[in-house]
Structure formats: C-alpha cells, structure tokens
Design a protein around this motif. Structure first.
Motif, PDB file in Angstrom:
ATOM      1  N   ALA A  96     -13.375 -51.450 -16.673  1.00 54.70           N
ATOM      2  CA  ALA A  96     -14.588 -50.917 -17.299  1.00 54.70           C
ATOM      3  C   ALA A  96     -14.750 -51.567 -18.662  1.00 54.70           C
ATOM      4  CB  ALA A  96     -14.498 -49.401 -17.442  1.00 54.70           C
ATOM      5  N   PRO A  97     -15.994 -51.690 -19.135  1.00 56.47           N
ATOM      6  CA  PRO A  97     -16.204 -52.228 -20.480  1.00 56.47           C
ATOM      7  C   PRO A  97     -15.769 -51.234 -21.540  1.00 56.47           C
ATOM      8  CG  PRO A  97     -18.285 -51.500 -19.534  1.00 56.47           C
ATOM      9  CD  PRO A  97     -17.264 -51.389 -18.445  1.00 56.47           C
ATOM     10  N   ALA A  98     -15.509 -51.733 -22.735  1.00 56.85           N
ATOM     11  CA  ALA A  98     -15.025 -50.882 -23.816  1.00 56.85           C
ATOM     12  C   ALA A  98     -16.005 -49.787 -24.187  1.00 56.85           C
ATOM     13  CB  ALA A  98     -14.720 -51.747 -25.044  1.00 56.85           C
ATOM     14  N   SER A  99     -17.278 -50.003 -23.943  1.00 54.36           N
ATOM     15  CA  SER A  99     -18.292 -48.999 -24.289  1.00 54.36           C
ATOM     16  C   SER A  99     -18.259 -47.779 -23.377  1.00 54.36           C
ATOM     17  CB  SER A  99     -19.687 -49.629 -24.236  1.00 54.36           C
ATOM     18  OG  SER A  99     -19.956 -50.120 -22.919  1.00 54.36           O
ATOM     19  N   ARG A 100     -17.528 -47.869 -22.245  1.00 55.68           N
ATOM     20  CA  ARG A 100     -17.567 -46.787 -21.251  1.00 55.68           C
ATOM     21  C   ARG A 100     -16.172 -46.282 -20.884  1.00 55.68           C
ATOM     22  NH1 ARG A 100     -21.073 -48.750 -16.344  1.00 55.68           N
ATOM     23  NH2 ARG A 100     -20.996 -46.504 -15.859  1.00 55.68           N
ATOM     24  N   ILE A 101     -15.224 -46.392 -21.784  1.00 54.02           N
ATOM     25  CA  ILE A 101     -13.846 -45.989 -21.475  1.00 54.02           C
ATOM     26  C   ILE A 101     -13.789 -44.525 -21.057  1.00 54.02           C
ATOM     27  CG2 ILE A 101     -11.494 -45.789 -22.338  1.00 54.02           C
ATOM     28  CD1 ILE A 101     -12.151 -47.931 -24.408  1.00 54.02           C
ATOM     29  N   ALA A 102     -14.273 -43.635 -21.921  1.00 51.43           N
ATOM     30  CA  ALA A 102     -14.160 -42.199 -21.659  1.00 51.43           C
ATOM     31  C   ALA A 102     -14.952 -41.799 -20.424  1.00 51.43           C
ATOM     32  CB  ALA A 102     -14.641 -41.415 -22.877  1.00 51.43           C
ATOM     33  N   GLU A 103     -16.153 -42.340 -20.294  1.00 46.63           N
ATOM     34  CA  GLU A 103     -17.003 -42.011 -19.136  1.00 46.63           C
ATOM     35  C   GLU A 103     -16.318 -42.382 -17.831  1.00 46.63           C
ATOM     36  OE1 GLU A 103     -20.638 -44.246 -16.971  1.00 46.63           O
ATOM     37  OE2 GLU A 103     -20.827 -44.035 -19.151  1.00 46.63           O
ATOM     38  N   GLN A 104     -15.791 -43.610 -17.751  1.00 50.99           N
ATOM     39  CA  GLN A 104     -15.171 -44.075 -16.511  1.00 50.99           C
ATOM     40  C   GLN A 104     -13.835 -43.378 -16.255  1.00 50.99           C
ATOM     41  OE1 GLN A 104     -16.496 -46.381 -14.078  1.00 50.99           O
ATOM     42  NE2 GLN A 104     -18.203 -45.495 -15.243  1.00 50.99           N
ATOM     43  N   ALA A 105     -13.093 -43.088 -17.319  1.00 46.65           N
ATOM     44  CA  ALA A 105     -11.827 -42.368 -17.142  1.00 46.65           C
ATOM     45  C   ALA A 105     -12.073 -40.968 -16.588  1.00 46.65           C
ATOM     46  CB  ALA A 105     -11.075 -42.293 -18.460  1.00 46.65           C
ATOM     47  N   ALA A 106     -13.110 -40.293 -17.078  1.00 47.83           N
ATOM     48  CA  ALA A 106     -13.434 -38.953 -16.593  1.00 47.83           C
ATOM     49  C   ALA A 106     -13.886 -38.981 -15.134  1.00 47.83           C
ATOM     50  CB  ALA A 106     -14.527 -38.338 -17.465  1.00 47.83           C
ATOM     51  N   PHE A 107     -14.564 -40.052 -14.739  1.00 44.90           N
ATOM     52  CA  PHE A 107     -15.054 -40.180 -13.364  1.00 44.90           C
ATOM     53  C   PHE A 107     -13.934 -40.578 -12.401  1.00 44.90           C
ATOM     54  CE2 PHE A 107     -16.907 -42.995 -10.071  1.00 44.90           C
ATOM     55  CZ  PHE A 107     -17.642 -42.045  -9.373  1.00 44.90           C
ATOM     56  N   PRO A 129     -16.438 -50.697 -29.369  1.00 46.90           N
ATOM     57  CA  PRO A 129     -17.472 -49.991 -30.141  1.00 46.90           C
ATOM     58  C   PRO A 129     -16.865 -49.150 -31.267  1.00 46.90           C
ATOM     59  CG  PRO A 129     -17.058 -48.830 -28.104  1.00 46.90           C
ATOM     60  CD  PRO A 129     -16.254 -50.103 -28.037  1.00 46.90           C
ATOM     61  N   ASP A 130     -17.735 -48.659 -32.148  1.00 47.58           N
ATOM     62  CA  ASP A 130     -17.284 -47.846 -33.282  1.00 47.58           C
ATOM     63  C   ASP A 130     -16.611 -46.554 -32.841  1.00 47.58           C
ATOM     64  OD1 ASP A 130     -18.277 -49.758 -35.009  1.00 47.58           O
ATOM     65  OD2 ASP A 130     -20.173 -48.711 -35.358  1.00 47.58           O
ATOM     66  N   ASP A 131     -16.991 -46.030 -31.675  1.00 48.67           N
ATOM     67  CA  ASP A 131     -16.398 -44.772 -31.212  1.00 48.67           C
ATOM     68  C   ASP A 131     -15.196 -44.994 -30.289  1.00 48.67           C
ATOM     69  OD1 ASP A 131     -17.633 -45.719 -28.927  1.00 48.67           O
ATOM     70  OD2 ASP A 131     -18.558 -43.803 -28.396  1.00 48.67           O
ATOM     71  N   HIS A 132     -14.608 -46.184 -30.344  1.00 53.40           N
ATOM     72  CA  HIS A 132     -13.463 -46.530 -29.497  1.00 53.40           C
ATOM     73  C   HIS A 132     -12.365 -45.460 -29.550  1.00 53.40           C
ATOM     74  CE1 HIS A 132      -9.545 -49.143 -29.676  1.00 53.40           C
ATOM     75  NE2 HIS A 132      -9.551 -48.403 -28.591  1.00 53.40           N
ATOM     76  N   LEU A 133     -11.956 -45.087 -30.751  1.00 54.87           N
ATOM     77  CA  LEU A 133     -10.834 -44.155 -30.893  1.00 54.87           C
ATOM     78  C   LEU A 133     -11.209 -42.742 -30.463  1.00 54.87           C
ATOM     79  CD1 LEU A 133      -9.215 -45.484 -34.184  1.00 54.87           C
ATOM     80  CD2 LEU A 133      -8.630 -46.008 -31.811  1.00 54.87           C
TER      81      LEU A 133
END
Length: 364
Positions: free
Chosen positions: A76-87, A103-107
C-alpha cells in the motif's frame, strides 16, 4: 599509406583485445552465477503489509523476496497505511525508511495501526544522514531495523526497546552480469550525487581521469573546481536503474565513495553520528561482476574481504594508484570481481536478507 595501414591494424587489434576481454569476463560471470544455487525460502504463515519508500531498486528487491517468504503479502502507498491495515488486518505492517514520500500524518497512522493490535516494523535505509527525522520516527514503531551500526545506541537511548542491525542487500534479479553495447563501456565509472567529500576527491584526480574513458552520473557536479575538465564525461541528473546496471557492467572499475556524514547542507545529522556501515551500492556493483574500488566503512569486512572480493582505498593517492594498476592488470581485476560476485550471490541477495529479517522479527 603505410601509416594508415598501421593505424587500421592497431585499431583492429585493439578491437579484438577488447572483445576477447569482454567475452572472457561475460563467460566467467555466467559460470559463477550458475554455480551458486539459491535455496527456496522457508515460507511462514505471517501476513505482511509492506509500505514502499519509492527506492525502486530496494522496493522491488524486498517485494520479490517477501512473496515466497510470507503467507500473504500486501502493499500500500504511504498515504493509506492505516486505512489498508484496518481493512486487511495483517499480522505486521513493514515499512521501508518512512521518509521523503511519507505524508505528514505518517506517525499518527502508525499509532492507529498499533491501536488495532497490529505489529509494526521500520527498516531505515538512509541512516545516518537524516537522523534528525529518524530519531523522531523510530520510537513510534514496535521494531526498528537499521543498516547503520552508528545509529543503534541513539535509538535505544530514545526509548526503542527492539532495535536490530540489518544490513541492506541487492536485488539480484536487476543487478546482475550482462553483455552491454559499446556506449556503456568505460575505464572508470561513478554514479552518485556530488556531495562535498566526493567533489574534493574527484577534483584531486581530475587530471588523471581526463586521460581515461570515464563515466560519471548524478547531480551537483558543477561544484567541481575542475568541472570543465571533466564536463564531457558527466551525465547530469538521475540515472534509471536499468541504465546504472548497464554502466556498471560496461566499466572496468566502478568507484564507490560513501558520502560524508557531517551535519550541514547535504545532511540532516545534527548529532554528527558516524557512518560505520556500507551503502547499497557496495552490493549492487559487486552483483554486476565488476571490480569496485571503495572507501572503507567499519562493517565492510563483515560482508566482503578487502583485497580479495573488493578493493579499497584510504586516500586520493591510493585511489589514483589502484585505478592505474587495475586498469592494466586485467586478470587481477577480473579475479577480485568474480569473487565479489560469488560472495554477493551467496550472502547479500534480498532473498537471504529477508530471511534474516523474518528471523529477527519472529515471523512464523
């Protein structure tokens, strides 16, 4: 008429000798590659979501090595880490570097992933040049891998309980011996940015290089005081991976010069952490079956035997002397390069390194 006949005869002999040398080298490399068996990986049942950095050579090598190693692999791209992990709900989110394109919200995304009970690991590939950023990123992950020995104590002192030294490696599917056309051939090759330590070294040997077939590629080479002397040999800007492989294969010698680590315009290393570990280029050059002349990092001898599998230099005088020596001693040059190729195939492919990653992280 007689003079022209001699010129033609000399040119024909030179072409024959070069063809023989390249043919001998190509055949020897092929024999080494065939002699090194790549054992199949022990597949784990772990499900992994890999987040690439955008370093083509590294990302492709890691992904290709992970596929047969883990039960399921997702990217997954860095912009969608949390979204893809949750899915997807993987067992691990495995991140390369976490810089540049992140992205700025990476952490905050990593915090959200960990809140789901998913383990996270990051593998730093830019240490120690950006430690002002990585010492802030590292504590937010469950596990930290770094290719740089010099940064490990700092991560541990900043609250990282699980920090491991993990050298980088090479994608042997991309970096490999191959026959190349005449336009890729050179006596001496260097591919990389013109950081100030490189500018100083290349400027000192500029007149030596001017009498040879030289190929230099990268940015900022206008910094050279002797720029006009070497300008015809310089290709400015980024060089695609496939082109780098061809130039490495076409060179008699490739220079490997690590960048300086001091804080300043080229680095974000205000702690002035030392550079103790070798760069990915060390493995990539060796994987092409070409002799490299490299400066020495502390862990070099853990991966290659200096003077046997790679050749080294300590200063500009030694670099110039060894360039001149190995350019005329073809058999010695080829022998060291072939040993380096064998060592790389046996120990420094991403297939081998990701097995070490799996063991370190306890993937089952």
């Amino acid at each position: 008429m007689e003079s022209l006949r001699k010129q033609n005869a000399n040119a024909a002999k030179q072409g024959y000798d070069e063809g023989l040398a390249h043919g001998t080298r190509d055949g020897a490399c092929e024999a080494v590659v065939r002699s090194v068996a790549q054992p199949p990986p022990a597949r784990r049942g772990v499900r992994v979501l890999y987040i690439p950095q955008g370093f083509e050579a590294l990302d492709e090598g890691i992904i290709s090595a992970l596929r047969p190693l883990v039960g399921e692999l997702f990217t997954a791209p860095a912009s969608r880490i949390a979204e893809q992990a949750a899915f997807i709900r993987p067992d691990w989110v495995f991140v390369l570097n976490g810089l540049h394109v992140f992205p700025d919200d990476h952490l905050e995304q990593i915090d959200a992933v960990r809140a789901l009970g998913i383990k996270t690991a990051i593998w730093f590939a830019d240490d120690p040049y950006v430690t002002e950023d990585t010492i802030r990123i590292a504590p937010r992950y469950d596990a930290v891998l770094t290719h740089e020995l010099g940064t490990i104590p700092v991560y541990r002192s900043n609250g990282c309980a699980n920090v491991s030294y993990m050298p980088l490696a090479v994608n042997i599917g991309r970096f490999k011996p191959q026959r190349v056309e005449a336009q890729y051939r050179s006596d001496v090759c260097f591919i990389g940015q013109a950081f100030w330590n490189r500018v100083e070294m290349f400027d000192a040997i500029a007149r030596e290089l001017a009498s040879k077939r030289v190929f230099i590629a990268g940015g900022m080479w206008e910094r050279l005081p002797n720029y006009k002397l070497l300008q015809p040999m310089i290709r400015h800007g980024w060089l695609p991976v496939e082109e780098s492989v061809k130039y490495y294969n076409g060179a008699k010698i490739v220079i490997n010069m690590h960048r300086a680590t001091a804080a300043g315009v080229d680095n974000r290393n205000s702690l002035n952490l030392p550079g103790l570990s070798i760069n990915p280029r060390t493995y990539e050059i060796a994987a092409c079956g070409t002799l490299q002349l490299t400066d020495v990092r502390q862990d070099l001898s853990d991966h290659y035997r200096p003077g046997w599998e790679v050749e080294t230099y300590a200063n500009v005088q030694e670099l110039a002397a060894k360039l001149n020596y190995y350019l005329v001693h073809e058999e010695a040059r080829r022998t060291i390069a072939l040993r380096g190729l064998r060592r790389t195939l046996q120990h420094h492919s991403f297939e081998t390194r990701l097995e070490q990653v799996a063991q370190t992280l306890g993937w089952e």
